[in-house]
Design an enzyme around this catalytic site. Structure first.
Site, PDB file in Angstrom:
ATOM      1  N   ARG A  46       0.741  -1.459  -0.153  1.00 19.34           N
ATOM      2  CA  ARG A  46       0.087   0.062   0.142  1.00 19.34           C
ATOM      3  C   ARG A  46       0.797   1.733   0.295  1.00 19.34           C
ATOM      4  O   ARG A  46       0.348   2.171  -0.765  1.00 19.34           O
ATOM      5  CB  ARG A  46      -1.052  -0.162   1.162  1.00 19.34           C
ATOM      6  CG  ARG A  46      -1.737   1.526   0.830  1.00 19.34           C
ATOM      7  CD  ARG A  46      -3.244   1.322   2.071  1.00 19.34           C
ATOM      8  NE  ARG A  46      -3.255   0.810   3.389  1.00 19.34           N
ATOM      9  CZ  ARG A  46      -2.229   1.069   4.208  1.00 19.34           C
ATOM     10  NH1 ARG A  46      -1.767   1.463   4.960  1.00 19.34           N
ATOM     11  NH2 ARG A  46      -2.245   0.006   5.210  1.00 19.34           N
ATOM     12  N   TYR A  98     -16.344  18.250 -14.164  1.00 20.64           N
ATOM     13  CA  TYR A  98     -16.834  16.766 -14.252  1.00 20.64           C
ATOM     14  C   TYR A  98     -17.907  16.647 -13.055  1.00 20.64           C
ATOM     15  O   TYR A  98     -17.417  16.906 -11.894  1.00 20.64           O
ATOM     16  CB  TYR A  98     -15.462  16.238 -13.885  1.00 20.64           C
ATOM     17  CG  TYR A  98     -15.829  14.843 -14.283  1.00 20.64           C
ATOM     18  CD1 TYR A  98     -15.976  14.021 -15.155  1.00 20.64           C
ATOM     19  CD2 TYR A  98     -15.649  13.728 -13.374  1.00 20.64           C
ATOM     20  CE1 TYR A  98     -16.471  12.203 -15.051  1.00 20.64           C
ATOM     21  CE2 TYR A  98     -16.033  12.479 -13.152  1.00 20.64           C
ATOM     22  CZ  TYR A  98     -16.041  12.180 -13.895  1.00 20.64           C
ATOM     23  OH  TYR A  98     -17.100  10.673 -14.317  1.00 20.64           O
ATOM     24  N   ASP A 170      -6.918  19.817 -12.951  1.00 14.68           N
ATOM     25  CA  ASP A 170      -7.975  18.173 -13.921  1.00 14.68           C
ATOM     26  C   ASP A 170      -6.799  18.202 -14.472  1.00 14.68           C
ATOM     27  O   ASP A 170      -7.377  19.256 -15.501  1.00 14.68           O
ATOM     28  CB  ASP A 170      -8.684  18.054 -13.490  1.00 14.68           C
ATOM     29  CG  ASP A 170      -9.872  16.735 -13.927  1.00 14.68           C
ATOM     30  OD1 ASP A 170      -8.467  16.227 -15.083  1.00 14.68           O
ATOM     31  OD2 ASP A 170      -9.982  16.896 -13.185  1.00 14.68           O
ATOM     32  N   LYS A 195      -8.602   7.626 -19.355  1.00 12.15           N
ATOM     33  CA  LYS A 195      -9.071   8.654 -20.065  1.00 12.15           C
ATOM     34  C   LYS A 195      -7.399   8.187 -21.127  1.00 12.15           C
ATOM     35  O   LYS A 195      -7.336   7.197 -21.684  1.00 12.15           O
ATOM     36  CB  LYS A 195      -9.621  10.223 -20.017  1.00 12.15           C
ATOM     37  CG  LYS A 195     -10.597   9.886 -18.895  1.00 12.15           C
ATOM     38  CD  LYS A 195     -11.701   9.302 -19.263  1.00 12.15           C
ATOM     39  CE  LYS A 195     -12.778   8.890 -18.270  1.00 12.15           C
ATOM     40  NZ  LYS A 195     -12.783  10.450 -16.724  1.00 12.15           N
TER      41      LYS A 195
END
Ligand SMILES: *Cc1c(COP(=O)(O)O)cnc(C)c1O
Length: 386
Positions: A46, A98, A170, A195
């Site tokens: 992690r 978004y 972003d 994306k």
């Protein structure tokens, strides 16, 4: 080295044991310590995983930042970034946002006492009016999705620096191949790597890149503590996609420009929102701060009754809810991606029932145009126009 070469070489020259040209997928979650008080640099996956680390280092370098963090999705990346803030903190955010980010802020971060105000981030006076001593950051998307509004990143980050607050960008739609916000003054870059970076509609991932030692340490702490990290297999898949980013982005841009120009001339279309078109209000800023254009644009039809037959009749283009992959996808923002944004805000920003968003793929532009042409012809004939 040029960015094309760096992209193609991600993970290629770093595996010293076998010389493997493709970086191995380390599935191990635990790493043996040589002895008490010593570590190979890896303890528990992690915190750090070797495969993920190659991706994270590449992301940091591509975005000209100091540290990269791979997350299980773009939303996980945003949640991790928003965890910098707490009770009483306030954010200024791009109005045409978004939908998932809006939902995260309004329905989840709000429960932790973090508030957000939405504004056209082109409007510095409007931004300045929203500023309070509680304001901790400004979050911008440029271009925005779906209306492709452009914000001058340098101007915003200079203003934010003067106020002592963070600038978060972003950068999903342009990727570091076309735009590097940290070079323009931003502190944090976030990606939905699902994306363009992944590029094949087959891996869900998010990335964070930070600039500055203290901020990078804070983000490492949050990334590990929250634990929404990207798995080793998906890290590998994302790096595989990123190797061809330069080629794909160039083709996306070329196709999108051709299709946008074609649609602009079509009698059923009222407007096309694409910064590569000279009449777009953000055209000049976009050309100044980015080296190219994304493969997405939106267009407004003259009649809402065209929408249903178009979405039913497109064949090569899929009616689906994502963007940035090799395949062309068409989205109806008002009922899909932006359904969580209140109608009042949707109308204010222009996401109405005549607006379609188009993620132009890397197929041949003539095939895309032919598919759109036949769908538009069906739509026109069904509502009694020839
Ligand atoms: C898709 C998207 C997100 C969310 O990313 P996921 O990978 O779907 O979680 C965030 N920002 C933008 C601009 C996006 O397009």
């Amino acid at each position: 080295m040029k960015i094309e070469s760096r992209l193609a070489q991600i993970g290629s020259v770093q595996e010293p044991v076998t010389g493997s040209v493709s970086y191995p997928i380390y599935l191990a979650t635990a790493f043996r310590h040589p002895k008490l008080g010593e570590s190979t640099g890896f303890d528990y996956a992690r915190t750090k995983n070797p495969t993920r680390k190659v991706l994270e280092d590449a992301a940091a370098e591509l975005e000209s930042g100091d540290a990269g963090f791979a997350c299980s999705s773009g939303m996980a990346a945003l949640q991790t970034v928003f965890s910098l803030f707490g009770q009483g903190d306030h954010l200024i955010v791009s109005l045409d946002l978004y939908g998932g980010t809006y939902r995260l802020l309004e329905r989840i971060m709000s429960r932790f006492g973090v508030t957000a105000s939405y504004v056209d981030t082109n409007d510095l006076d409007g931004i300045a009016q929203l500023y309070t001593p509680q304001t901790k950051a400004i979050l911008i998307e440029t271009p925005t999705n779906p209306l492709m509004m452009i914000t001058d990143i340098e101007r915003i980050s200079q203003w934010a620096k003067a106020k002592g607050i963070l600038t978060i960008v972003d950068n999903t739609l342009l990727t570091p191949f076309f735009q590097r916000p940290i070079e323009l003054g931003a502190d944090i870059v976030v990606h939905s790597a699902t994306k363009y970076l992944g590029g094949h509609n087959d891996v869900l991932a998010g990335l964070i890149v930070t600039k500055g030692k203290e901020l990078s340490e804070q983000m490492a702490f949050l990334h590990n503590s929250i634990g929404a990290v990207l798995g080793a297999q998906d890290s590998w898949l994302l790096m595989r996609g990123m190797k061809t980013l330069a080629l794909r982005m160039e083709r996306h841009q070329e196709n999108a420009t051709r299709v946008a120009e074609w649609l602009l001339e079509h009698e059923a279309v009222e407007e096309v929102y694409y910064p590569a078109l000279p009449h777009h209000p953000g055209h000049d800023v976009q050309n100044r701060q980015s080296s190219g254009n994304t493969g997405i644009f939106s267009f407004r039809l003259k009649d809402a009754r065209y929408v249903e037959p178009i979405l039913r009749s497109i064949k090569l283009i899929a009616f689906a809810e994502s963007l940035g992959g090799c395949e062309s996808l068409m989205t109806y923002p008002a009922v899909q991606t932006h359904a969580d944004i209140p109608e009042e805000i949707r109308r204010q920003i222009g996401v109405d029932d005549r607006l379609l968003r188009f993620s132009v793929g890397i197929e041949h532009a003539e095939d895309i145009i032919a598919d759109l042409g036949q769908a538009l012809a069906i739509a026109k004939s069904e509502i009694g126009e020839v």
